[in-house]
Enzyme design. Structure first.
Site: not given
Ligand code: KIV
Length: 263
Positions: A42, A81, A112, A179
């Site tokens: 995302d 995501d 998340e 992260e």
């Molecule tokens: O959205 C994204 O790019 C991520 C990465 C930073 C792991 O979740």
């Protein structure tokens, strides 16, 4: 890349390589590369659409990105995501979002955090969809976290993040993104888990690494956190190409004779 091979990769200390991607043309190149998997993150909200956070992107926008990446890289394992709040309303809405991303071409979804998501993760996994977890700096919670910065610096935070990671594994996640956490914490979590960890700003001891494509290609000169390595000065190279084109048109050297249709 087959996720059933991941435990072997972890056991054999064979690093897992993931990169984000959001469009067909880039996916075509990544599809020919040695990268193991693609994350349609995302972060598209920021690097593709110019928003300041990941919050504005919704499932329909994510599905368009996933479908484009799938067309470009049919042979790569794609994780998509689940966007902001798409898995926090009701199970039915969560599963609709999961279905949309999977039908667009994803092979797994990422979400998340773990608090309040345990049952959701179990349900998605029991429905046949692999789930990647994500703890540490979770950008969808940026306003609660007070900005984009390293997590797990205090002992209570370290303890909580390690417990979160174990809970992700217990809920059925097949892998976990860590992260922006201190390297020592990432190492401790990686050793404690049987599923692989994939780090971004989490040091060298995770089972794999992920970078945002635009960061590794150096396409944004204003964004250079400590953990990013630029493999290309993309901003300068693109700028040089655009300026050369403008120059060539203005001085009349483009199009050349061989670039014209005769007759
Ligand atoms: O959205 C994204 O790019 C991520 C990465 C930073 C792991 O979740």
């Amino acid at each position: 890349m087959n996720i059933l091979k991941l435990p072997e990769r972890k056991a054999g200390h064979e690093k897992i390589v993931m990169v984000t991607c959001y469009d067909y043309t880039s996916a075509r190149i990544i599809g020919q590369s040695d990268v193991d998997m693609i994350l349609v993150g995302d972060s598209a909200a920021m690097v593709m659409h110019g928003f300041e956070t990941t919050l504005p992107i919704d499932t329909a926008m994510m599905a368009h990105h996933v479908a484009a990446v799938r067309r470009g890289a049919p042979g790569k394992f794609i994780v998509a995501d689940l966007p902001f709040l798409s898995y926090r309303k009701s199970l039915s809405e969560t599963m609709q979002a999961v279905a949309e991303l999977m039908r667009a071409g994803a092979q797994a979804v990422k979400l998340e955090g773990i608090a309040g998501n345990e049952e959701t993760i179990r349900h998605i996994v029991q429905s046949g969809v692999p789930v990647m977890g994500h703890v540490g700096l979770t950008p969808q919670s940026v306003h609660q976290l007070g900005g984009f910065h390293v997590q797990g610096s205090s002992q209570p935070d370290r303890t909580r993040l390690k417990a979160d990671a174990l809970d992700c594994q217990r809920a059925g996640c097949f892998a976990l993104v860590l992260e922006c956490v201190p390297e020592s914490l990432a190492a401790e979590i990686t050793a404690a888990l049987t599923i692989p960890t994939i780090g971004i700003g989490a040091g060298a001891d995770t089972d794999g690494q992920v970078l945002v494509m635009h960061d590794l290609l150096g396409l944004n000169p204003d964004f250079k956190p400590k953990f990013v390595r630029r493999y290309l000065d993309g901003n300068q190279q693109w700028l040089d190409a655009f300026n050369q084109y403008a120059h060539d048109v203005r001085e009349g050297s483009f199009p050349a004779r061989e670039e014209r249709y005769a007759g």
